[in-house]
Design an enzyme around this catalytic site. Structure first.
Site, PDB file in Angstrom:
ATOM      1  N   GLY A  29      99.484  39.743  52.174  1.00  0.00           N
ATOM      2  CA  GLY A  29     100.006  40.874  51.435  1.00  0.00           C
ATOM      3  C   GLY A  29      99.317  42.149  51.831  1.00  0.00           C
ATOM      4  N   GLY A  89      95.534  41.890  51.764  1.00  0.00           N
ATOM      5  CA  GLY A  89      94.810  41.070  52.719  1.00  0.00           C
ATOM      6  C   GLY A  89      95.472  39.715  52.893  1.00  0.00           C
ATOM      7  N   VAL A 149      95.236  35.443  52.098  1.00  0.00           N
ATOM      8  CA  VAL A 149      94.629  34.400  51.271  1.00  0.00           C
ATOM      9  C   VAL A 149      94.662  33.080  52.031  1.00  0.00           C
ATOM     10  CG1 VAL A 149      94.679  33.222  49.060  1.00  0.00           C
ATOM     11  CG2 VAL A 149      95.476  35.576  49.212  1.00  0.00           C
ATOM     12  N   LYS A 160      90.159  34.942  49.538  1.00  0.00           N
ATOM     13  CA  LYS A 160      90.897  36.169  49.844  1.00  0.00           C
ATOM     14  C   LYS A 160      90.055  37.046  50.749  1.00  0.00           C
ATOM     15  CE  LYS A 160      92.565  38.931  46.502  1.00  0.00           C
ATOM     16  NZ  LYS A 160      93.615  39.128  45.510  1.00  0.00           N
ATOM     17  N   ASP A 185     100.098  45.641  38.440  1.00  0.00           N
ATOM     18  CA  ASP A 185     101.015  44.982  39.371  1.00  0.00           C
ATOM     19  C   ASP A 185     101.467  43.644  38.801  1.00  0.00           C
ATOM     20  OD1 ASP A 185     102.557  44.897  41.578  1.00  0.00           O
ATOM     21  OD2 ASP A 185     100.985  44.216  42.943  1.00  0.00           O
TER      22      ASP A 185
END
Ligand SMILES: *[C@@H]1O[C@H](CO)[C@@H](O)[C@H](O)[C@H]1NC(C)=O
Ligand SMILES: *[C@@H]1O[C@H](CO)[C@@H](O)[C@H](O)[C@H]1NC(C)=O
Ligand SMILES: *[C@@H]1O[C@H](CO)[C@@H](O)[C@H](O)[C@H]1NC(C)=O
Ligand SMILES: *[C@@H]1O[C@H](CO)[C@@H](O)[C@H](O)[C@H]1NC(C)=O
Ligand SMILES: *[C@@H]1O[C@H](CO)[C@@H](O)[C@H](O)[C@H]1NC(C)=O
Ligand SMILES: *[C@@H]1O[C@H](CO)[C@@H](O)[C@H](O)[C@H]1NC(C)=O
Ligand SMILES: *[C@@H]1O[C@H](CO)[C@@H](O)[C@H](O)[C@H]1NC(C)=O
Ligand SMILES: *[C@@H]1O[C@H](CO)[C@@H](O)[C@H](O)[C@H]1NC(C)=O
Ligand SMILES: *[C@@H]1O[C@H](CO)[C@@H](O)[C@H](O)[C@H]1NC(C)=O
Ligand SMILES: *[C@@H]1O[C@H](CO)[C@@H](O)[C@H](O)[C@H]1NC(C)=O
Ligand SMILES: *[C@@H]1O[C@H](CO)[C@@H](O)[C@H](O)[C@H]1NC(C)=O
Ligand SMILES: *[C@@H]1O[C@H](CO)[C@@H](O)[C@H](O)[C@H]1NC(C)=O
Length: 743
Positions: free
Chosen positions: A429, A432, A434, A448, A545
């Site tokens: 994403g 970064g 995962v 992450k 978010d």
């Protein structure tokens, strides 16, 4: 003063090196009592017109003056080699016949000439100064040369169809061609041939010509197709040398050594012709004569000296007290010159400026380097101290041991993720990547890897990290630790095995198993944790978010809000950009979008959209749908107004028992989606409402799947959802071993 002297030296050097043209002065270049001319052709020694006047027979020149109507002609030795010029630099110009090959219009040969020249010893034909040339429109030809006892030949072809094809000055195949001749040949023969006896071009050309000519002495013109018929000879450059010896050999026999002048130098032949003599720098004349090299009086020729006044000629050089560049105003110096202050000043200023620039550059480089190391140090400092602070804070909580926050080593995580193998990537994403990782103790974790963090963001990052560690909540993905050895911080989370809510809703295979009861549970849990974040946590935290993709589900369909604060790791502008680009636009509070004023109510709006996803199974934005259905929030409000809600609901959740609850949740969602933030309910109100619905309906549609832990949490959460799970690793103690593997 030192600079002045230095400058003079430099200038002298420049003058002497650049002085190449020596003026020809009046003294004789021939031997004493010898004629130095044949007509207008100078005959310098070692050439001479009689045996006693030349160095040897090879330099004997015959001057034919018997024909008074013509200018006298000079010939080399007693041969028919006509000389047009003699240069003491080691070259003579020889006039050589042109080969021609002429035909009558009916194709019969009219005349032909194949000249050849055989040079005596010490003479070679210069291969760079001459070119073999062919002129004609139906012509090819060869040049045959001899070096030692070997023969060489080369040639070229010149053709054309009409006279219009021909170009003035161009000699590259159309009516004219040129090629280089072999190296160091001593005899040469040129021949011209025709392909078709000029029968095709006889209206303008019936002769072909071939010759070796000094480059630059012949320039092609279309008129030469006929005019060359009347030219007999063209100049050719021939190199000469004294003997077939090199200088060191020649100097062994001083009696025969040709460089007689005291101020002469010997020059080694490049090859072939023999050594040559030259006057030393500052002298001119004939190096082959005992007093041939004469001092050049540079003071007499202004172009040869650099003096303002007081020019003083020396043997081989000159000197003057006041070079031209040094005139100027001001006072005379010790030599009686006017020093050029401005030049001196300019020089000093220039040097000073240069030094200053150098120092500045060095300083800049130094400080830049320091700045960078400082930033790096600061970064590591913050990271380390941040983590210490973290440990301190967590120890103060007194809730558990140090195990709570683990500082992982990079090698540990490298090993866990199989060196960050691509196969281990679970998600990518804007924040970064995962990775899934398996720690040494077989615990599965999610790792992450953030995007590279701006040094100025490090401090903020630490704060975020601390907050994240503080808000340990059953419904928040648990941060197990971090790794700060790497360039970018790595965050280690518990691994949630059942994917995101988004997958579970929008993947048809999975959504079948997502019953209304589970949906309500997820909604209530999510609302609960958001309510906690907004009101119960020490400082209100806005998730910013909330979306189905950021809600993870474990094996028991417990909601785990993730990506918490992670978006804040990324600079603000980037986060917004990626939010828009990644299409979470559908969740974005329209009021926030307009005012940029972030409040807790923005999360409420986003949560409302998640509720709609749970109700309808539709995506927040579905671009494949008709225009009015693209935005789920707007479409939902529209159907609600039209009283057509049940047409868009997820089919497998609607039944008589759930109908009422669905209506209630829909109403709640509608409130959450209010355009005005003020009129939206708080997250706490939403959470309570959902809990009430859930508990109220529990008896009627409860299923067996809830385990003891969940029931506990159900009762615990309504009032005190702030319960910290003591330890992420086994805080939720699941009895079933098969489920343990998901954590
Ligand atoms: C060159 O020499 C000739 C005769 O020796 C003389 O008449 C003439 O003036 C001289 N020219 C120069 C420039 O010295
Ligand atoms: C050449 O010089 C020699 C002696 O130096 C002399 O005997 C001879 O006659 C000279 N020849 C001519 C043509 O001047
Ligand atoms: C000089 O030239 C004329 C005409 O070209 C010729 O007849 C004569 O034989 C030549 N003399 C010598 C010495 O070569
Ligand atoms: C030309 O010179 C060579 C050698 O210098 C000599 O053998 C020969 O006889 C000379 N020929 C004529 C015609 O003078
Ligand atoms: C002859 O040679 C001299 C000396 O190299 C030169 O200055 C002069 O230009 C030459 N003349 C011709 C016609 O090449
Ligand atoms: C070609 O022409 C020349 C003169 O123009 C003439 O002497 C010759 O005989 C002719 N040859 C033929 C084969 O026609
Ligand atoms: C060209 O000329 C040569 C020599 O005169 C002759 O042998 C040949 O036959 C001629 N060729 C043509 C095509 O006229
Ligand atoms: C040929 O002539 C060029 C130009 O004059 C000169 O630089 C070069 O040294 C000559 N080559 C030889 C072998 O003397
Ligand atoms: C070079 O050519 C000449 C005539 O053109 C010939 O007599 C001689 O044998 C040739 N030399 C070699 C080495 O081919
Ligand atoms: C070639 O033609 C041009 C122009 O007519 C003329 O000036 C030049 O002298 C000619 N060259 C020769 C070598 O005849
Ligand atoms: C000169 O020539 C001799 C023999 O040809 C050679 O041994 C020597 O090295 C040469 N010297 C130079 C400076 O080329
Ligand atoms: C000079 O000539 C000899 C023999 O022809 C050759 O071996 C040598 O390489 C030549 N040297 C140069 C500098 O061209």
């Amino acid at each position: 003063m030192a600079i002045n002297k230095f400058m003079i030296l430099v200038l002298f050097q420049i003058i002497f090196v650049s002085k190449s043209v020596v003026s020809t002065s009046n003294f004789s270049l021939a031997k004493l009592n010898c004629r130095d001319r044949c007509g207008d052709i100078p005959i310098p020694y070692p050439f001479g017109l009689t045996e006693n006047c030349s160095l040897n027979e090879y330099f004997l020149v015959t001057c034919n003056e018997t024909t008074h109507s013509h200018r006298p002609k000079a010939y080399l030795m007693n041969k028919s080699i006509q000389i047009s010029n003699i240069s003491l630099d080691g070259q003579i110009r020889v006039l050589q016949y042109i080969a021609h090959d002429c035909y009558a219009p009916n194709g019969t040969s009219v005349s032909e000439n194949i000249p050849w020249i055989d040079l005596p010893n010490h003479y070679t034909i210069n291969n760079t100064a001459n070119k073999f040339t062919i002129v004609g429109c139906d012509t090819y030809g060869y040049v045959y040369g001899t070096r030692g006892n070997r023969n060489y030949s080369t040639g070229c072809t010149a053709t054309c169809n009409t006279k219009d094809d021909l170009l003035e000055g161009s000699c590259n195949g159309l009516g004219c061609c040129q090629t280089t001749i072999p190296k160091e040949i001593t005899s040469v023969k040129v021949v011209s041939y025709s392909f078709d006896n000029y029968t095709d071009v006889n209206d303008f050309n019936n002769c072909g010509y071939a010759f070796v000519v000094e480059e630059g002495a012949f320039s092609f013109s279309p008129a030469n197709l006929t005019s060359l018929r009347h030219v007999k000879k063209l100049p050719m450059v021939v190199d000469w040398g004294i003997e077939k010896k090199n200088c060191s050999e020649a100097q062994k026999h001083m009696s025969s050594y040709a460089c007689k002048s005291r101020n002469s130098e010997c020059f080694d032949p490049s090859n072939g012709s023999g050594y040559r003599c030259f006057c030393k720098k500052g002298y001119e004349g004939n190096p082959y004569l005992p007093h041939g090299c004469q001092d050049i009086d540079e003071c007499k020729d202004p172009s040869l000296n650099n003096c303002e006044r007081n020019c003083e000629n020396n043997e081989g050089s000159y000197k003057c007290s006041c070079p031209k560049l040094y005139h100027g105003d001001g006072k005379k110096d010790s030599r009686g010159c006017y020093p050029d202050k401005s030049l001196e000043l300019k020089l000093v200023a220039g040097i000073a400026l240069g030094i200053i620039a150098l120092i500045l550059a060095a300083c800049w480089a130094y400080f830049e380097l320091r700045r960078r190391t400082l930033i790096k140090m600061k970064q590591t400092f913050f990271l380390q101290n941040g983590c210490l602070l973290l440990q301190e804070k967590l120890m103060k909580r007194n809730r558990s041991s140090l195990e709570m926050v683990k500082i992982f080593t990079s090698s540990e995580l490298k090993k866990a993720t199989n060196n960050f193998d691509e196969n281990m990537i679970i998600a990518k994403g804007g924040y970064g990547i995962v990775y899934k990782g398996v720690l040494q103790n077989k615990k599965i974790v999610a790792i992450k890897k953030s995007r590279e963090v701006d040094p100025s963001q490090i401090e903020q990052f630490i704060n975020e990290l601390i907050i994240l560690m503080q808000v340990r909540h059953r419904n928040i993905v648990c941060l197990l630790g971090c790794c700060l050895e790497t360039q970018v911080p790595l965050l280690v989370y518990e691994f949630i095995g059942n994917g995101t809510l988004y997958e579970n809703i929008h993947n048809k295979d999975k959504s079948r198993f997502l019953s209304w009861e589970k949906r309500l549970k997820i909604a209530a849990e999510t609302a609960g944790v958001l309510s906690y974040l907004h009101s119960a946590a020490p400082t209100p935290i806005i998730h910013r978010d909330i979306k189905s993709a950021n809600i993870l589900l474990d094996a028991l369909f417990t909601a785990k809000v993730s990506d918490f604060g992670a978006s804040r790791l990324v600079p603000m502008d980037r986060a917004q950009l990626s939010t828009v680009v990644q299409g979470t636009l559908g969740y974005l509070d329209p009021e926030y979008m307009q005012t940029s004023q972030l409040t807790e109510k923005s999360d409420v709006y986003s949560f409302g959209v998640v509720l709609l996803e749970l109700l309808t199974g539709r995506k927040a934005l579905s671009y494949d749908k008709p225009e009015e259905e693209i935005n789920l929030a707007y479409f939902f409000l529209y159907t609600l107004r039209k009283d057509r809600l049940f047409e868009i609901l997820e089919e497998n959740i609607v039944c008589d028992e759930t109908r009422e609850q669905i209506m209630e949740v829909s109403k709640l969602a509608k409130k959450c989606l209010n355009v005005r933030g003020d009129e939206r309910p708080t997250m706490k109100e939403v959470a309570m409402e959902l809990d009430t619905l859930r508990l109220g309906g529990r008896n009627s549609w409860a299923r067996v799947e809830d385990n003891q832990e969940e029931i506990e949490s159900l009762f615990g959460e309504g009032l005190n959802s702030i319960s910290f799970s003591d330890d992420c690793s086994d805080g939720i103690t699941v009895q079933d071993d098969s489920i343990r593997s998901y954590y």
